[in-house]
Scaffold this motif. Sequence first.
Motif, PDB file in Angstrom:
ATOM      1  N   PHE A  66      58.223  15.429  -3.308  1.00 33.56           N
ATOM      2  CA  PHE A  66      59.539  15.561  -3.969  1.00 33.56           C
ATOM      3  C   PHE A  66      59.156  16.730  -5.065  1.00 33.56           C
ATOM      4  N   ILE A  67      60.192  17.350  -5.511  1.00 39.88           N
ATOM      5  CA  ILE A  67      60.317  18.169  -6.562  1.00 39.88           C
ATOM      6  C   ILE A  67      61.388  17.517  -7.595  1.00 39.88           C
ATOM      7  N   ARG A  68      60.873  17.308  -8.761  1.00 38.37           N
ATOM      8  CA  ARG A  68      61.588  16.390  -9.728  1.00 38.37           C
ATOM      9  C   ARG A  68      61.832  17.707 -10.900  1.00 38.37           C
ATOM     10  N   SER A  69      63.384  17.307 -11.095  1.00 47.01           N
ATOM     11  CA  SER A  69      63.705  17.999 -12.351  1.00 47.01           C
ATOM     12  C   SER A  69      64.709  17.222 -13.317  1.00 47.01           C
ATOM     13  N   PRO A  70      64.948  17.724 -14.258  1.00 48.67           N
ATOM     14  CA  PRO A  70      66.060  16.798 -15.381  1.00 48.67           C
ATOM     15  C   PRO A  70      67.264  16.573 -14.369  1.00 48.67           C
ATOM     16  N   LYS A  71      67.722  17.575 -13.823  1.00 50.22           N
ATOM     17  CA  LYS A  71      69.001  17.455 -13.256  1.00 50.22           C
ATOM     18  C   LYS A  71      69.098  16.727 -11.737  1.00 50.22           C
ATOM     19  N   ARG A  72      68.241  16.854 -11.086  1.00 49.53           N
ATOM     20  CA  ARG A  72      68.026  16.683  -9.675  1.00 49.53           C
ATOM     21  C   ARG A  72      66.723  16.290  -9.039  1.00 49.53           C
ATOM     22  N   LEU A  73      66.873  15.702  -7.938  1.00 53.38           N
ATOM     23  CA  LEU A  73      65.630  15.454  -7.105  1.00 53.38           C
ATOM     24  C   LEU A  73      65.628  15.797  -5.592  1.00 53.38           C
ATOM     25  N   ARG A  74      64.772  16.935  -5.281  1.00 50.83           N
ATOM     26  CA  ARG A  74      64.914  17.537  -3.905  1.00 50.83           C
ATOM     27  C   ARG A  74      63.688  17.317  -3.184  1.00 50.83           C
ATOM     28  N   MET A  75      63.686  17.292  -1.973  1.00 54.90           N
ATOM     29  CA  MET A  75      62.522  17.323  -1.334  1.00 54.90           C
ATOM     30  C   MET A  75      61.662  18.509  -1.039  1.00 54.90           C
ATOM     31  N   THR A  76      60.618  18.566  -0.758  1.00 56.84           N
ATOM     32  CA  THR A  76      59.669  19.700  -0.486  1.00 56.84           C
ATOM     33  C   THR A  76      59.825  19.875   1.103  1.00 56.84           C
ATOM     34  N   PRO A  77      59.596  21.271   1.541  1.00 57.19           N
ATOM     35  CA  PRO A  77      59.421  21.538   3.017  1.00 57.19           C
ATOM     36  C   PRO A  77      58.776  20.465   3.787  1.00 57.19           C
ATOM     37  N   THR A  78      57.590  19.758   3.199  1.00 59.00           N
ATOM     38  CA  THR A  78      56.738  18.706   3.627  1.00 59.00           C
ATOM     39  C   THR A  78      57.326  17.687   3.738  1.00 59.00           C
ATOM     40  N   GLY A  79      58.231  17.354   2.581  1.00 59.69           N
ATOM     41  CA  GLY A  79      58.949  16.133   2.665  1.00 59.69           C
ATOM     42  C   GLY A  79      60.043  16.042   3.663  1.00 59.69           C
ATOM     43  N   GLU A  80      60.818  17.135   3.832  1.00 58.86           N
ATOM     44  CA  GLU A  80      61.644  17.179   4.750  1.00 58.86           C
ATOM     45  C   GLU A  80      60.888  16.979   6.392  1.00 58.86           C
ATOM     46  N   LEU A  81      59.796  17.466   6.518  1.00 58.26           N
ATOM     47  CA  LEU A  81      58.993  17.157   7.769  1.00 58.26           C
ATOM     48  C   LEU A  81      58.767  15.836   8.007  1.00 58.26           C
ATOM     49  N   LEU A  82      58.410  15.284   6.963  1.00 61.18           N
ATOM     50  CA  LEU A  82      58.028  13.776   6.737  1.00 61.18           C
ATOM     51  C   LEU A  82      59.222  12.899   7.033  1.00 61.18           C
ATOM     52  N   TYR A  83      60.136  13.417   6.403  1.00 63.87           N
ATOM     53  CA  TYR A  83      61.671  12.450   6.631  1.00 63.87           C
ATOM     54  C   TYR A  83      61.990  12.417   7.880  1.00 63.87           C
ATOM     55  N   ASP A  84      62.203  13.257   8.536  1.00 64.58           N
ATOM     56  CA  ASP A  84      62.485  13.500  10.210  1.00 64.58           C
ATOM     57  C   ASP A  84      61.530  12.553  11.159  1.00 64.58           C
ATOM     58  N   ARG A  85      60.267  12.643  10.836  1.00 68.43           N
ATOM     59  CA  ARG A  85      59.083  11.878  11.412  1.00 68.43           C
ATOM     60  C   ARG A  85      59.334  10.499  11.126  1.00 68.43           C
ATOM     61  N   ALA A  86      59.578  10.207   9.625  1.00 68.45           N
ATOM     62  CA  ALA A  86      59.645   8.803   8.986  1.00 68.45           C
ATOM     63  C   ALA A  86      60.690   8.031   9.861  1.00 68.45           C
ATOM     64  N   LYS A  87      61.788   8.665  10.025  1.00 67.47           N
ATOM     65  CA  LYS A  87      63.181   7.987  10.654  1.00 67.47           C
ATOM     66  C   LYS A  87      62.600   7.902  12.258  1.00 67.47           C
ATOM     67  N   GLN A  88      62.087   8.637  12.851  1.00 67.86           N
ATOM     68  CA  GLN A  88      61.625   8.305  14.131  1.00 67.86           C
ATOM     69  C   GLN A  88      60.660   7.142  14.243  1.00 67.86           C
ATOM     70  N   MET A  89      59.661   7.231  13.386  1.00 61.92           N
ATOM     71  CA  MET A  89      58.584   6.229  13.173  1.00 61.92           C
ATOM     72  C   MET A  89      59.081   4.723  12.883  1.00 61.92           C
ATOM     73  N   MET A  90      60.165   4.702  11.994  1.00 57.79           N
ATOM     74  CA  MET A  90      60.923   3.502  11.790  1.00 57.79           C
ATOM     75  C   MET A  90      61.812   2.925  12.790  1.00 57.79           C
ATOM     76  N   ALA A  91      62.439   3.891  13.433  1.00 58.10           N
ATOM     77  CA  ALA A  91      63.287   3.251  14.555  1.00 58.10           C
ATOM     78  C   ALA A  91      62.448   2.868  15.884  1.00 58.10           C
ATOM     79  N   LEU A  92      61.144   3.618  15.967  1.00 64.50           N
ATOM     80  CA  LEU A  92      60.232   2.976  16.984  1.00 64.50           C
ATOM     81  C   LEU A  92      59.720   1.683  16.626  1.00 64.50           C
ATOM     82  N   TYR A  93      59.468   1.415  15.341  1.00 68.86           N
ATOM     83  CA  TYR A  93      58.888   0.160  14.873  1.00 68.86           C
ATOM     84  C   TYR A  93      59.716  -0.663  15.213  1.00 68.86           C
ATOM     85  N   GLU A  94      61.083  -0.521  14.750  1.00 65.66           N
ATOM     86  CA  GLU A  94      61.904  -1.619  15.049  1.00 65.66           C
ATOM     87  C   GLU A  94      62.280  -2.112  16.428  1.00 65.66           C
TER      88      GLU A  94
END
Length: 298
Positions: free
Chosen positions: A48-76
């Motif tokens: 994540f990149i943090r700033s006083p106004k907002r929080l946004r994901m980095t490109p690698t954060g975006e990559l992990l987010y997609d994979r994390a959703k898949q991993m959690m779905a597979l886990y459940e």
Amino acid sequence: MYYDELKTFITLAEVKNFTKTAEILHLSQPSVSLHIKNLEKEFQTKLFIRSPKRLRMTPTGELLYDRAKQMMALYEQTKQDILEHHHSVKGELKIGASFTIGEYILPPFLLDFQQRYPELELEVMIGNTKEIVELVRSYQVDIGLIEGQTNEKELSVHPFMQDELVIVASNCHELAQKEEVTITDLQNEAWVAREIGSGTREYFNHFIRSNGLKVKSLMIISSNQGIKEMLINGNALSLLSRSVVARDIEHGHLSIVRLKHPPFYRMLSYIYSPVMENKQSVRIFLETLQTNWTGANK
């Protein structure tokens, strides 16, 4: 697998606020921060990149987010599959059935039941009602299906189906050729009946006694099929379940004697020892049985 960390990461990525993430997951804010740091350390990247106004994901954060959703779905899904595996109906179910039920009523039901529960091994033992009661009482079968009565106080007895009995004879029998006969017409006739201990024999005895009938001759055969063969080739009458003779009537091998009398009905029952009540396979079998025949109303 960093289950808790990934769950925190996914929530933070979606709400983009540490405080709200902590509230949603019932965590402290420092715990949320620690989970993210653990993931960044594991994947050696900034998520994540943090700033006083907002929080946004980095490109690698975006990559992990997609994979994390898949991993959690597979886990459940895996968790659910394992749970279902442990609760699937397996093992062996031993069923005792009296002749009429075991040979003519039960087979179509069992075909459907095994399709629903293919991992359950079914074993059916067929005998007369007295024999089935003893098999249930001595725990040689898990459940019994009988067409007669039992006074065994140790067993639980429940009706599940209404069964009609009819008087049958060969097509050339004098009474079978009449449009209608009365009880009086049944005096001094030859009969073929099941053996003592059979539910059908019990009803036959009741029928003869309650109508004051005199029996010319009585042949005992401990087989429904044997009785039908004797009727086809002889000149006697028998009282059998409609389910036993339905195919023979349809194919023209036997005839029903049309009696001027209300139909004869009896109840078929399932019996079991109370210790079997909580066995999963027994419970599932009974639930399916009751669903198919709606208790005793069918």
